[in-house]
Design an enzyme around this catalytic site. Structure first.
Site, PDB file in Angstrom:
ATOM      1  N   TRP A 278       0.828  -1.207   0.000  1.00  0.00           N
ATOM      2  CA  TRP A 278       0.000   0.000   0.000  1.00  0.00           C
ATOM      3  C   TRP A 278       0.864   1.260   0.000  1.00  0.00           C
ATOM      4  O   TRP A 278       0.569   2.219   0.705  1.00  0.00           O
ATOM      5  CB  TRP A 278      -0.958   0.009   1.202  1.00  0.00           C
ATOM      6  CG  TRP A 278      -1.953  -1.096   1.157  1.00  0.00           C
ATOM      7  CD1 TRP A 278      -1.963  -2.221   1.922  1.00  0.00           C
ATOM      8  CD2 TRP A 278      -3.067  -1.208   0.256  1.00  0.00           C
ATOM      9  NE1 TRP A 278      -3.012  -3.027   1.561  1.00  0.00           N
ATOM     10  CE2 TRP A 278      -3.711  -2.438   0.549  1.00  0.00           C
ATOM     11  CE3 TRP A 278      -3.579  -0.392  -0.752  1.00  0.00           C
ATOM     12  CZ2 TRP A 278      -4.837  -2.856  -0.137  1.00  0.00           C
ATOM     13  CZ3 TRP A 278      -4.708  -0.824  -1.434  1.00  0.00           C
ATOM     14  CH2 TRP A 278      -5.320  -2.039  -1.123  1.00  0.00           C
TER      15      TRP A 278
ATOM     16  N   ILE B 178     -28.420  13.211  -4.791  1.00  0.00           N
ATOM     17  CA  ILE B 178     -28.983  14.432  -5.375  1.00  0.00           C
ATOM     18  C   ILE B 178     -28.952  14.374  -6.900  1.00  0.00           C
ATOM     19  O   ILE B 178     -29.886  14.828  -7.575  1.00  0.00           O
ATOM     20  CB  ILE B 178     -28.214  15.668  -4.860  1.00  0.00           C
ATOM     21  CG1 ILE B 178     -28.561  15.921  -3.393  1.00  0.00           C
ATOM     22  CG2 ILE B 178     -28.517  16.912  -5.699  1.00  0.00           C
ATOM     23  CD1 ILE B 178     -27.664  16.934  -2.707  1.00  0.00           C
TER      24      ILE B 178
ATOM     25  N   GLU C 109      -3.708   6.073   6.491  1.00  0.00           N
ATOM     26  CA  GLU C 109      -3.024   6.713   7.628  1.00  0.00           C
ATOM     27  C   GLU C 109      -3.793   6.529   8.941  1.00  0.00           C
ATOM     28  O   GLU C 109      -3.881   7.441   9.762  1.00  0.00           O
ATOM     29  CB  GLU C 109      -2.749   8.187   7.327  1.00  0.00           C
ATOM     30  CG  GLU C 109      -1.762   8.350   6.179  1.00  0.00           C
ATOM     31  CD  GLU C 109      -1.185   9.737   6.058  1.00  0.00           C
ATOM     32  OE1 GLU C 109      -0.960  10.384   7.093  1.00  0.00           O
ATOM     33  OE2 GLU C 109      -0.962  10.178   4.922  1.00  0.00           O
TER      34      GLU C 109
ATOM     35  N   THR D 230      -7.269   3.929  10.230  1.00  0.00           N
ATOM     36  CA  THR D 230      -8.705   3.865  10.006  1.00  0.00           C
ATOM     37  C   THR D 230      -9.463   4.732  11.008  1.00  0.00           C
ATOM     38  O   THR D 230      -8.915   5.199  11.998  1.00  0.00           O
ATOM     39  CB  THR D 230      -9.192   2.417  10.165  1.00  0.00           C
ATOM     40  OG1 THR D 230      -8.944   2.006  11.520  1.00  0.00           O
ATOM     41  CG2 THR D 230      -8.477   1.477   9.203  1.00  0.00           C
TER      42      THR D 230
END
Length: 380
Positions: free
Chosen positions: A156, A337, A363, A365
């Site tokens: 990651w 919307i 960075e 949860t």
């Protein structure tokens, strides 16, 4: 903020907004579809001062404060969350780590190139089996004379392929020892250092995410950041500032989705009038605007504390937690919307919807932020 600071922020805001409109907005959908990280645009941002926002001018940076930094991330993220994420990771994680803990030689060698975009930075803490549980990391560095030998994988990693230099935290001591990890600067091209699998992601697709692989990678001890055993402690301090980055990223995504929704509600007509005239829509917009306002106040408060050198752990976790969840709720309502149109790539809210979710994960949860906040407020 004083009048001078507000004037400076206005100039920074205009510069970042103009850059995003000219160099990012025309290509957002193509980059997203192709999962293409535009390295040339990233380097151009360095020339505009967006990659060395917090770096002092002596190291070729812009020498600005966290208020300016939040503004830049927000303006870029209003157009493309993925590019906002890349700018945030480069500034607060890679460059920020070297700025806080590097020696003068390391700062002059790397920061001057990171700040100008000559180098793109990456930062590695997470591994395949350890995310928040970083003290169980399996990537190790063994001392060998004047060198360390690194083995393992980091996952990651933003800019894991295109990055020119990475700051990585690896284990140099015992498992579960908070002083058993150390931080290293690893330049691209170092023997034994390579990129692994690139992630195929739901959102933030223009921000490259990949593995870093270390196979008997030999690093000279000159590339150790600070002292051996300080890596985990350094990383936690870096993440305090990084959470302000994600709060700013979230704020930009939320504002982008909100502004698109206001414009759409004014022009889309049903039953002979704009849908903004219906209470069901106008109340959604009112809730979105109120939550965004609160998220911005939290984010600016954390930035202010950081600029004054005051403790920021609780404030940055609160800002990151609230702003990221506001981004998700705002993007969700924005799609609602827009109705069926919001479910298509013809309108920008579909991408905001996908991008926003990362903010509640990266960075730390939302659950980790609540853990950090509760520990701070219950500390004796």
């Amino acid at each position: 903020m004083d009048t001078q600071t507000l004037d400076d922020i206005a100039l920074v805001k205009e510069s970042a907004a103009n850059f995003a409109e000219k160099y990012i907005r025309p290509y957002v959908n193509v980059w997203d579809h192709d999962q293409h990280f535009p390295v040339e645009v990233m380097r151009a941002m360095g020339q505009h001062g967006f990659l060395g926002v917090l770096v002092p001018q002596i190291y070729q940076g812009a020498g600005l404060n966290y208020q300016a930094y939040v503004t830049i991330i927000e303006e870029i993220s209003k157009v493309c969350g993925a590019m906002g994420l890349s700018v945030a990771a480069h500034n607060s994680l890679c460059s920020g780590h070297i700025l806080q803990f590097g020696n003068e030689e390391q700062k002059h060698t790397f920061l001057s190139k990171l700040a100008t975009g000559e180098m793109i930075g990456a930062w590695g803490l997470t591994e395949p089996t350890t995310g928040s549980d970083a003290m169980r990391m399996q990537c190790v560095a063994k001392s060998d004379g004047d060198y360390y030998v690194l083995n393992g994988v980091k996952t990651w990693i933003t800019h894991g392929i295109s990055g020119d230099v990475a700051v990585v935290i690896v284990r140099t001591g015992e498992l579960l020892d908070s002083r058993g990890m150390s931080a290293f600067i690893v330049p691209k091209g170092t023997p034994g250092f390579s990129s692994g699998r690139k992630e195929d992601k739901l959102g933030m697709r223009a921000s490259e995410t990949a593995e870093l692989v270390f196979d008997n990678c030999r690093l000279h001890k000159d590339l150790l950041l600070g002292e051996e055993g300080e890596g985990f402690i350094q990383a936690m301090k870096v993440l305090d500032g990084g959470r302000i980055s994600i709060a700013a990223l979230s704020l930009g995504i939320a504002k982008g989705a909100y502004e698109a929704s206001v414009a759409y509600a004014k022009e889309r007509e049903q039953f002979g009038k704009p849908i903004a005239k219906f209470q069901g829509i106008s109340f959604k917009l009112a809730d979105m605007a109120t939550e965004i306002y609160a998220a911005e106040l939290l984010t600016r408060k954390a930035a202010s504390l950081k600029d004054r050198g005051e403790p920021v752990t609780q404030a940055s976790a609160m800002a990151k937690l609230f702003a990221s969840e506001v981004a998700v709720r705002t993007a969700n309502e924005a799609v609602q919307i827009h109705g069926g149109n919001g479910y298509t790539k013809q309108y920008p809210v579909e991408k905001f919807y996908r991008d926003a979710k990362l903010c509640t994960i990266g960075e730390g949860t939302s659950e980790i932020q609540r853990l950090v906040i509760s520990r701070e407020i219950l500390r004796d």
